[in-house]
Motif scaffolding. Structure first.
Motif, PDB file in Angstrom:
ATOM      1  N   TYR A 273     101.175  54.907  11.959  1.00  0.00           N
ATOM      2  CA  TYR A 273     101.847  53.618  12.144  1.00  0.00           C
ATOM      3  C   TYR A 273     103.368  53.764  12.136  1.00  0.00           C
ATOM      4  N   LEU A 274     103.867  54.769  11.431  1.00  0.00           N
ATOM      5  CA  LEU A 274     105.322  54.968  11.330  1.00  0.00           C
ATOM      6  C   LEU A 274     105.847  56.001  12.324  1.00  0.00           C
ATOM      7  N   ALA A 275     105.136  56.193  13.404  1.00  0.00           N
ATOM      8  CA  ALA A 275     105.508  57.225  14.381  1.00  0.00           C
ATOM      9  C   ALA A 275     106.937  57.056  14.902  1.00  0.00           C
TER      10      ALA A 275
ATOM     11  N   ARG B 286      94.912  58.245   3.943  1.00  0.00           N
ATOM     12  CA  ARG B 286      95.856  57.123   3.936  1.00  0.00           C
ATOM     13  C   ARG B 286      97.220  57.554   4.452  1.00  0.00           C
ATOM     14  N   ALA B 287      97.668  58.731   4.036  1.00  0.00           N
ATOM     15  CA  ALA B 287      98.972  59.237   4.495  1.00  0.00           C
ATOM     16  C   ALA B 287      98.961  59.453   6.002  1.00  0.00           C
ATOM     17  N   GLU B 288      97.885  60.015   6.510  1.00  0.00           N
ATOM     18  CA  GLU B 288      97.773  60.238   7.963  1.00  0.00           C
ATOM     19  C   GLU B 288      97.765  58.914   8.718  1.00  0.00           C
TER      20      GLU B 288
ATOM     21  N   VAL C 147      91.778  49.101   8.003  1.00  0.00           N
ATOM     22  CA  VAL C 147      91.570  50.095   9.054  1.00  0.00           C
ATOM     23  C   VAL C 147      91.212  51.432   8.416  1.00  0.00           C
ATOM     24  N   ASN C 148      91.898  51.760   7.350  1.00  0.00           N
ATOM     25  CA  ASN C 148      91.721  53.034   6.659  1.00  0.00           C
ATOM     26  C   ASN C 148      90.349  53.166   6.013  1.00  0.00           C
TER      27      ASN C 148
END
Length: 160
Positions: free
Chosen positions: A118-120, A111-113, A28-29
């Protein structure tokens, strides 16, 4: 104190699951990027510091011809500088160009964003604890691999 076989098998299973999930996140990234996953990996390793191509191939677990193609592509894009190794005229030293450093920073940020999205539903404490445990596992595995390799080399050399 050692890890039980069932625990080791369970840990391996979880690591493989994590690898698959990260590959999905990476796919996805990478959409819309001008460098694919393989090139991004090479860029990341070169970004850790100037290195010889042979050492990089070994660290990445790829053959010299495969790495050579990746390096050529990154160099053609202006992301990597190649210089002759002053200690060995046959070898090349690789380093990120200023543009390569910018590109790597952009990739890391992106990548961090992506992962942050995903980790919201995670909290900061869980993320920090997970990062610390993964770092500990990685460091321990690297040290164990090095120690075992050194022991194997010493055994072959007749050193105990």
């Amino acid at each position: 104190m050692s890890v039980a076989p069932a625990t080791a098998a369970d840990l391996v299973s979880h690591i493989y699951d994590l690898q698959r999930a990260l590959r999905c996140v990476s796919m996805v990234n990478v959409k819309g990027q001008d460098t694919g996953i393989a090139l991004q990996g090479v860029l990341k390793f070169i970004g850790e510091g100037e290195t010889r191509a042979a050492h990089l191939a070994e660290r990445l677990g790829v053959s010299a011809p495969v790495l050579s193609r990746h390096i050529a592509e990154l160099a053609d894009a202006g992301l990597v500088d190649r210089t002759q190794d002053p200690d060995d005229g046959r070898a090349q030293l690789l380093a990120l160009s200023p543009r390569g450093k910018e590109k790597l920073a952009e990739l890391v940020r992106h990548r961090a964003e992506t992962l942050q999205g995903y980790l919201a539903d995670w909290n900061e404490d869980d993320a920090v604890a997970t990062a610390a445990m993964l770092s500990k596992l990685t460091a321990f595995l690297k040290n164990s691999i090095r120690a075992r390799a050194a022991g194997t080399i010493n055994e072959h050399a007749g050193v105990n």
